[in-house]
Design an enzyme around this catalytic site. Structure first.
Site, mmCIF file in Angstrom:
data_model
loop_
_atom_site.group_PDB
_atom_site.id
_atom_site.type_symbol
_atom_site.label_atom_id
_atom_site.label_comp_id
_atom_site.label_asym_id
_atom_site.label_seq_id
_atom_site.Cartn_x
_atom_site.Cartn_y
_atom_site.Cartn_z
ATOM 1 N N ARG A 105 -1.959 -9.687 12.665
ATOM 2 C CA ARG A 105 -2.311 -8.927 11.877
ATOM 3 C C ARG A 105 -2.788 -9.108 11.451
ATOM 4 N NH1 ARG A 105 3.381 -5.866 11.294
ATOM 5 N NH2 ARG A 105 2.854 -4.596 9.364
ATOM 6 N N LYS A 124 0.620 -1.148 -0.045
ATOM 7 C CA LYS A 124 -0.449 0.150 -0.130
ATOM 8 C C LYS A 124 1.114 0.693 -0.271
ATOM 9 C CE LYS A 124 -2.283 -1.120 3.905
ATOM 10 N NZ LYS A 124 -1.699 -2.797 4.421
ATOM 11 N N ARG A 173 11.560 -6.594 6.058
ATOM 12 C CA ARG A 173 11.336 -5.025 6.407
ATOM 13 C C ARG A 173 11.705 -4.860 7.682
ATOM 14 N NH1 ARG A 173 5.759 -2.644 5.713
ATOM 15 N NH2 ARG A 173 5.019 -3.119 7.550
ATOM 16 N N ARG A 225 -10.590 0.386 7.955
ATOM 17 C CA ARG A 225 -10.017 -1.058 7.747
ATOM 18 C C ARG A 225 -11.572 -2.218 8.898
ATOM 19 N NH1 ARG A 225 -4.035 0.435 8.478
ATOM 20 N NH2 ARG A 225 -2.901 -1.841 8.686
ATOM 21 N N ARG A 264 10.595 -1.901 12.483
ATOM 22 C CA ARG A 264 9.043 -1.145 13.093
ATOM 23 C C ARG A 264 8.996 -2.357 13.992
ATOM 24 N NH1 ARG A 264 4.748 -0.039 8.826
ATOM 25 N NH2 ARG A 264 3.184 -1.792 10.176
HETATM 26 P P1 ATP Z 1 1.540 -2.071 5.155
HETATM 27 O O1 ATP Z 1 2.233 -0.833 5.492
HETATM 28 O O2 ATP Z 1 3.029 -2.691 5.327
HETATM 29 O O3 ATP Z 1 0.680 -2.049 4.396
HETATM 30 P P2 ATP Z 1 -0.411 -2.575 7.665
HETATM 31 O O4 ATP Z 1 -1.225 -1.811 6.867
HETATM 32 O O5 ATP Z 1 0.178 -3.700 8.920
HETATM 33 O O6 ATP Z 1 1.233 -3.220 7.350
HETATM 34 P P3 ATP Z 1 0.266 0.136 8.718
HETATM 35 O O7 ATP Z 1 -1.153 0.598 7.595
HETATM 36 O O8 ATP Z 1 1.421 0.970 8.662
HETATM 37 O O9 ATP Z 1 0.579 -1.702 8.317
HETATM 38 O O10 ATP Z 1 -0.566 0.178 10.445
HETATM 39 C C1 ATP Z 1 -0.224 -0.842 11.288
HETATM 40 C C2 ATP Z 1 -0.668 0.044 12.723
HETATM 41 O O11 ATP Z 1 -0.686 0.570 12.471
HETATM 42 C C3 ATP Z 1 -1.812 -1.354 12.697
HETATM 43 O O12 ATP Z 1 -1.598 -2.966 12.369
HETATM 44 C C4 ATP Z 1 -2.803 -0.942 13.340
HETATM 45 O O13 ATP Z 1 -2.873 -1.480 14.733
HETATM 46 C C5 ATP Z 1 -2.931 1.089 13.148
HETATM 47 N N1 ATP Z 1 -3.505 1.324 12.160
HETATM 48 C C6 ATP Z 1 -3.447 2.028 10.898
HETATM 49 N N2 ATP Z 1 -4.150 1.919 10.436
HETATM 50 C C7 ATP Z 1 -5.705 2.070 11.073
HETATM 51 C C8 ATP Z 1 -6.952 2.114 11.050
HETATM 52 N N3 ATP Z 1 -7.313 2.615 10.382
HETATM 53 N N4 ATP Z 1 -7.846 1.821 11.870
HETATM 54 C C9 ATP Z 1 -7.068 1.101 12.820
HETATM 55 N N5 ATP Z 1 -5.616 0.208 13.277
HETATM 56 C C10 ATP Z 1 -4.852 0.532 12.420
HETATM 57 MG MG MG Z 2 2.312 1.289 4.914
#
Ligand code: ATP
Ligand code: MG
Length: 190
Positions: free
Chosen positions: A145, A14, A128, A89, A134
């Protein structure tokens, strides 16, 4: 430019594709993960709350997340189009996003779904971990996750389908090929 919602499992790319899309179409970028990590780094109250959830591989509660999103969205220049990366999400977040945009006279735009097999996702996230360090990129938290993704986020794909804005792109082994297809998809919508 239409807004874009980029959607996919942890590690699906993403952030990577968002950066490329932002460069090509000069759009705004809202990554909720980056926003939260920024708050943690700055040691804010919000950051302290968020850290507890993130380190456990859990989602931040919807009401808190929706509040943050609206504030960040309103700080962006109107009309340029924004990429939502990591939001929504949950169904509740999606409904709130739609309502927030409607209230402002804006549309959801298009949803870009990234489909990648789980073994590839795990390999990417572990790689990563070595580069970025991270806290939530360790095998145990990654598994959590994935589980949260399947339970709470994946069903949203159907929600977008019903909105008529779902565009699915499946990983076939090359970032360049993915990007080419995504750009074509965006061009066809604008
Ligand atoms: P990547 O960045 O590789 O796509 P990811 O989707 O797990 O991985 P992030 O989008 O950076 O990573 O989110 C990291 C964490 O931040 C999530 O696991 C969650 O705890 C929190 N988070 C981020 N966005 C939301 C959201 N929209 N609602 C709830 N928690 C969130
Ligand atoms: Mg991301």
């Amino acid at each position: 430019m239409k807004n874009i919602i980029i959607f996919g499992a942890p590690g699906s790319g993403k952030g990577t594709y968002s950066d490329e899309i932002v460069k090509r179409y000069n759009m705004g970028h809202i990554s909720t993960g980056d926003v939260l990590r920024g708050e943690i780094k700055n040691g804010t109250e919000l950051g302290k709350i968020a850290k507890g959830y993130i380190d456990q591989g859990q989602l931040i509660p919807d009401d808190l997340m929706i509040d943050i999103l609206a504030k960040v969205y309103d700080s962006h220049e109107e009309g340029r189009g924004v990429i939502f990366d990591g939001f929504p999400r949950t169904i509740a977040q999606a409904e709130a996003l739609k309502q927030m945009l409607t209230q402002r006279g804006h549309d959801l735009g298009m949803m870009i779904e990234l489909v990648v097999d789980e073994q590839t996702l795990m390999e990417r996230l572990l790689r990563r971990a070595e580069i970025e360090g991270r806290a939530d990129d360790n095998e145990e938290t990654i598994r959590k996750r994935f589980a949260v993704y399947h339970q709470k986020t994946e069903p949203l794909a159907q929600w977008f389908e019903q909105e008529g804005i779902r565009h699915t792109f499946t990983w076939k082994g090359s970032k360049e090929l993915m990007l080419e297809e995504i750009f074509k998809g965006i061009d066809a919508e604008n």
